[in-house]
Design an enzyme around this catalytic site. Structure first.
Site, PDB file in Angstrom:
ATOM      1  N   LYS A  17      27.536  51.097  36.861  1.00  0.00           N
ATOM      2  CA  LYS A  17      26.717  52.014  37.655  1.00  0.00           C
ATOM      3  C   LYS A  17      25.675  52.698  36.763  1.00  0.00           C
ATOM      4  CE  LYS A  17      29.950  52.795  41.371  1.00  0.00           C
ATOM      5  NZ  LYS A  17      29.069  52.314  42.442  1.00  0.00           N
TER       6      LYS A  17
ATOM      7  N   HIS B   8      39.553  52.136  36.718  1.00  0.00           N
ATOM      8  CA  HIS B   8      38.309  52.867  36.970  1.00  0.00           C
ATOM      9  C   HIS B   8      38.346  54.312  36.465  1.00  0.00           C
ATOM     10  CE1 HIS B   8      37.362  49.400  39.264  1.00  0.00           C
ATOM     11  NE2 HIS B   8      38.092  49.712  40.311  1.00  0.00           N
TER      12      HIS B   8
ATOM     13  N   ARG C  54      37.987  25.562  46.668  1.00  0.00           N
ATOM     14  CA  ARG C  54      38.656  24.343  47.149  1.00  0.00           C
ATOM     15  C   ARG C  54      37.948  23.751  48.362  1.00  0.00           C
ATOM     16  NH1 ARG C  54      44.364  26.855  48.141  1.00  0.00           N
ATOM     17  NH2 ARG C  54      42.874  28.296  49.047  1.00  0.00           N
TER      18      ARG C  54
ATOM     19  N   LYS D 242      42.884  56.856  49.448  1.00  0.00           N
ATOM     20  CA  LYS D 242      42.322  56.152  50.612  1.00  0.00           C
ATOM     21  C   LYS D 242      42.375  57.095  51.807  1.00  0.00           C
ATOM     22  CE  LYS D 242      42.586  51.829  48.835  1.00  0.00           C
ATOM     23  NZ  LYS D 242      41.299  51.208  48.567  1.00  0.00           N
TER      24      LYS D 242
ATOM     25  N   GLU E  75      37.969  57.470  48.953  1.00  0.00           N
ATOM     26  CA  GLU E  75      37.549  56.420  49.874  1.00  0.00           C
ATOM     27  C   GLU E  75      37.948  56.822  51.288  1.00  0.00           C
ATOM     28  OE1 GLU E  75      38.024  52.221  47.964  1.00  0.00           O
ATOM     29  OE2 GLU E  75      39.804  53.371  47.471  1.00  0.00           O
TER      30      GLU E  75
HETATM   31  P1  NAP Z   1      39.124  35.995  48.389  1.00  0.00           P
HETATM   32  O1  NAP Z   1      38.189  36.424  49.460  1.00  0.00           O
HETATM   33  O2  NAP Z   1      40.546  35.712  48.747  1.00  0.00           O
HETATM   34  O3  NAP Z   1      38.496  34.686  47.722  1.00  0.00           O
HETATM   35  C1  NAP Z   1      39.215  33.863  46.851  1.00  0.00           C
HETATM   36  C2  NAP Z   1      38.376  32.671  46.460  1.00  0.00           C
HETATM   37  O4  NAP Z   1      39.171  31.811  45.634  1.00  0.00           O
HETATM   38  C3  NAP Z   1      37.904  31.837  47.623  1.00  0.00           C
HETATM   39  O5  NAP Z   1      36.606  31.371  47.365  1.00  0.00           O
HETATM   40  C4  NAP Z   1      38.876  30.665  47.617  1.00  0.00           C
HETATM   41  O6  NAP Z   1      38.233  29.598  48.242  1.00  0.00           O
HETATM   42  C5  NAP Z   1      39.095  30.475  46.130  1.00  0.00           C
HETATM   43  N1  NAP Z   1      40.345  29.809  45.787  1.00  0.00           N
HETATM   44  C6  NAP Z   1      41.587  30.094  46.260  1.00  0.00           C
HETATM   45  N2  NAP Z   1      42.498  29.266  45.708  1.00  0.00           N
HETATM   46  C7  NAP Z   1      41.815  28.454  44.862  1.00  0.00           C
HETATM   47  C8  NAP Z   1      42.205  27.390  44.013  1.00  0.00           C
HETATM   48  N3  NAP Z   1      43.483  26.978  43.916  1.00  0.00           N
HETATM   49  N4  NAP Z   1      41.259  26.780  43.275  1.00  0.00           N
HETATM   50  C9  NAP Z   1      39.964  27.160  43.368  1.00  0.00           C
HETATM   51  N5  NAP Z   1      39.535  28.160  44.158  1.00  0.00           N
HETATM   52  C10 NAP Z   1      40.456  28.799  44.908  1.00  0.00           C
HETATM   53  O7  NAP Z   1      39.172  37.034  47.202  1.00  0.00           O
HETATM   54  P2  NAP Z   1      38.039  38.108  46.781  1.00  0.00           P
HETATM   55  O8  NAP Z   1      38.225  39.332  47.597  1.00  0.00           O
HETATM   56  O9  NAP Z   1      36.710  37.455  46.785  1.00  0.00           O
HETATM   57  O10 NAP Z   1      38.495  38.488  45.303  1.00  0.00           O
HETATM   58  C11 NAP Z   1      38.267  37.636  44.196  1.00  0.00           C
HETATM   59  C12 NAP Z   1      38.723  38.355  42.933  1.00  0.00           C
HETATM   60  O11 NAP Z   1      37.955  39.539  42.785  1.00  0.00           O
HETATM   61  C13 NAP Z   1      40.179  38.798  42.947  1.00  0.00           C
HETATM   62  O12 NAP Z   1      40.680  38.777  41.628  1.00  0.00           O
HETATM   63  C14 NAP Z   1      40.095  40.260  43.414  1.00  0.00           C
HETATM   64  O13 NAP Z   1      41.189  41.023  42.957  1.00  0.00           O
HETATM   65  C15 NAP Z   1      38.810  40.682  42.716  1.00  0.00           C
HETATM   66  N6  NAP Z   1      38.138  41.816  43.356  1.00  0.00           N
HETATM   67  C16 NAP Z   1      37.649  41.713  44.618  1.00  0.00           C
HETATM   68  C17 NAP Z   1      36.990  42.772  45.195  1.00  0.00           C
HETATM   69  C18 NAP Z   1      36.412  42.686  46.567  1.00  0.00           C
HETATM   70  O14 NAP Z   1      35.721  43.630  46.960  1.00  0.00           O
HETATM   71  N7  NAP Z   1      36.631  41.617  47.321  1.00  0.00           N
HETATM   72  C19 NAP Z   1      36.830  43.981  44.482  1.00  0.00           C
HETATM   73  C20 NAP Z   1      37.332  44.059  43.171  1.00  0.00           C
HETATM   74  C21 NAP Z   1      37.979  42.960  42.633  1.00  0.00           C
HETATM   75  P3  NAP Z   1      38.993  28.307  48.830  1.00  0.00           P
HETATM   76  O15 NAP Z   1      40.034  28.807  49.777  1.00  0.00           O
HETATM   77  O16 NAP Z   1      37.893  27.524  49.443  1.00  0.00           O
HETATM   78  O17 NAP Z   1      39.569  27.639  47.653  1.00  0.00           O
END
Ligand code: NAP
Length: 486
Positions: A181, A239, A51, A329, A215
């Site tokens: 992996k 996992h 966004r 954890k 972890e």
């Molecule tokens: P995050 O940091 O909260 O990022 C979310 C992203 O979505 C941001 O780029 C946000 O940007 C965008 N967003 C939010 N609302 C939106 C909307 N209405 N329309 C379009 N874009 C939108 O989350 P994350 O940690 O990167 O995780 C992303 C996904 O990966 C999730 O499903 C999470 O469960 C999964 N995941 C993450 C990790 C990890 O290590 N982080 C590990 C395993 C799985 P804007 O605010 O600019 O829109």
């Protein structure tokens, strides 16, 4: 033995959620590494979207900052500018109609198109619908869906139904980065490309299997999500069960996506309901400078940050061999491994004071990927026949990286598989649903009861009851600190 780089075909990759943690920490630095390795064709394009309203130059500057933070060794790489030049950015709110036409205009017809949904799962539906309604979902478009894939069977089914309204199963890549992996794939090679192990890979020769994902971090920063999930939903359902499938599956007739996933599905279907006495739930408590779980999530909670359980498979191969799973954890070390513990020889011809110890095949997933086979040998030197157990160590970084090359991170490998159209290392919809069908009654019983998880100290191996789960069977967990820390 330097690894061979086989370039993929030309592609456009959309990253929804491009400003988020996963994109900045894993996806974009991973793509940079594939670019440097020469695996991305020169024409390939990456279009970030979220966004946040910004232009492409601001987004590129943010990627440069992300690389400096998460992959500093490449922050000044001569190829970084060329990588950034293939990157575009289109602002778009998944829930709004605007922005989609601009996104379509940024993409090219006639090349492979993939879209990575790196956003909260609540947005998967809106993105799939938006792509379909705006002409971005042709028959060859692939979507990559992050975890969590539902929080129970009903929600996973609803998500599968919703995605399949716009994309066929062959277009949906449900990612589980553990499967990306190197070691997990090597487990397949070790099992199915050698004659040595497969004849012993059954209840006659394997005493038990241990799968540990430990972890050191707590849940601070992710408390809102984690407290609704817990270790069972966050780690075991996906996992740990996926790793269990790779260990326990029958040989597929071919290394082909559906043949492999058919065999994994059979393992999931063979899981028997777990006896409540075979499960230990834990929650880390405060100690020293480390806050406890309740402080990390901001309230008292019955959610588990640790779970250990004894799992059985009702099939011919594994009748009588338990699989012990544990994850948590704030444990002693960050370490993931699978240990296949074989039976001891039926009779020892050596001095009874030194009976042979069981062979173990230890598959290390992190921190340093590799496989150890523990074997008995004669202790070197004079003084009679004394036995000692030693590891035959195969550390992949050393075995394969003589040119200094690093092993690709799981995300890099999996994204390249998406472009190649290879779903072998991605979960099929029926696998995810079957895993939830097994997990749901366990979680439902906890939610219906009044019992609290058992407290454990940060830096420990979890609650004492987890050690007891093994001890009462005459077995013991491998120490978490035994796992090498690189
Ligand atoms: P995050 O940091 O909260 O990022 C979310 C992203 O979505 C941001 O780029 C946000 O940007 C965008 N967003 C939010 N609302 C939106 C909307 N209405 N329309 C379009 N874009 C939108 O989350 P994350 O940690 O990167 O995780 C992303 C996904 O990966 C999730 O499903 C999470 O469960 C999964 N995941 C993450 C990790 C990890 O290590 N982080 C590990 C395993 C799985 P804007 O605010 O600019 O829109």
């Amino acid at each position: 033995m330097a690894s061979r780089i086989i370039p993929v075909e030309d592609f456009d990759l959309i990253i929804f959620g491009a400003t988020g943690d996963l994109a900045r920490r894993k996806i974009l630095p991973g793509l940079l590494r594939r670019f440097i390795a020469g695996q991305m064709p020169p024409g390939a394009r990456i279009v970030g979207s979220a966004r946040t309203d910004m232009d492409a130059d601001t987004f590129r500057a943010d990627i440069r900052a992300a690389v400096a933070e998460y992959d500093p060794a490449r922050a000044d790489h001569p190829e970084l500018d060329r990588f950034l030049s293939v990157i575009d950015y289109v602002p778009l709110d998944a829930n709004e109609p605007g922005g989609w036409d601009r996104l379509r205009a940024a993409l090219r017809p006639g090349v492979i198109r993939a879209a990575y949904f790196s956003v909260a799962p609540g947005l998967f539906g809106a993105l799939a619908r938006g792509m379909a309604e705006h002409g971005l979902a042709d028959g060859d478009t692939r979507i990559v869906v992050e975890k969590p894939f539902g929080h129970d069977l009903a929600s996973a089914r609803a998500l599968n139904a919703m995605l399949s309204g716009h994309f066929s199963e062959g277009q949906i890549y449900r990612i589980d980065h553990y499967l990306g992996k190197e070691t997990v794939q090597n487990l397949m090679a070790v099992r199915f490309a050698n004659i040595l192990f497969e004849p012993l890979w059954n209840a006659h020769s394997v005493d038990h299997v241990q799968i540990t994902v430990a972890e050191t971090v707590g849940v601070a920063g992710r408390g809102d999500y984690y407290d609704k999930a817990g270790a069972m939903r966050d780690m075991v359902q996906n996992h740990l069960l996926q790793l269990l499938c790779m260990i326990a599956m029958e040989p597929p007739y071919h290394f082909d996506p559906d043949a492999v996933r058919d065999e994994k599905l059979k393992v999931l279907r063979a899981l028997t309901p777990v006896d409540p006495g075979d499960i230990v739930r834990g929650q880390y408590r405060a100690g020293g400078d480390v806050p406890g779980y309740a402080a990390d999530v901001g309230h008292s909670s019955r959610t588990e940050s640790f779970v250990a359980l004894k799992v059985r498979l009702a099939n011919w191969r594994w009748q009588g061999t338990p699989f012990y799973l544990r994850t948590g954890k704030r444990l002693r070390a960050r370490a993931s491994e699978i240990a296949v513990v074989f039976r001891t020889p039926p009779h020892s011809i050596f001095d009874a004071a030194e009976p042979p110890q069981a062979n173990e095949l230890v598959i290390r997933l992190q921190p340093d990927e590799g496989i150890d086979l523990k074997v008995m040998i004669k202790e070197p030197g004079p003084g009679g026949m004394r036995l000692v157990q030693v590891p035959l160590d195969m550390s992949f970084a050393e075995a394969l990286g003589e040119d200094g090359a690093e092993l690709p991170d799981a995300y890099e490998r999996l994204i390249m598989d998406v472009i190649r159209g290879n779903q072998t290392l991605f979960m099929r919809g029926d696998e995810v649903e079957t895993a939830w069908a097994w997990t749901d009654p366990i979680v439902a019983a906890w939610e219906a009861g009044a019992e609290r998880p058992q407290p454990y100290d940060a830096g420990s191996a979890g609650p004492e009851a987890a050690a007891e789960l093994m001890r009462r069977d005459g077995r013991r967990w491998r120490g978490i600190a035994e796992v090498r820390t690189g």
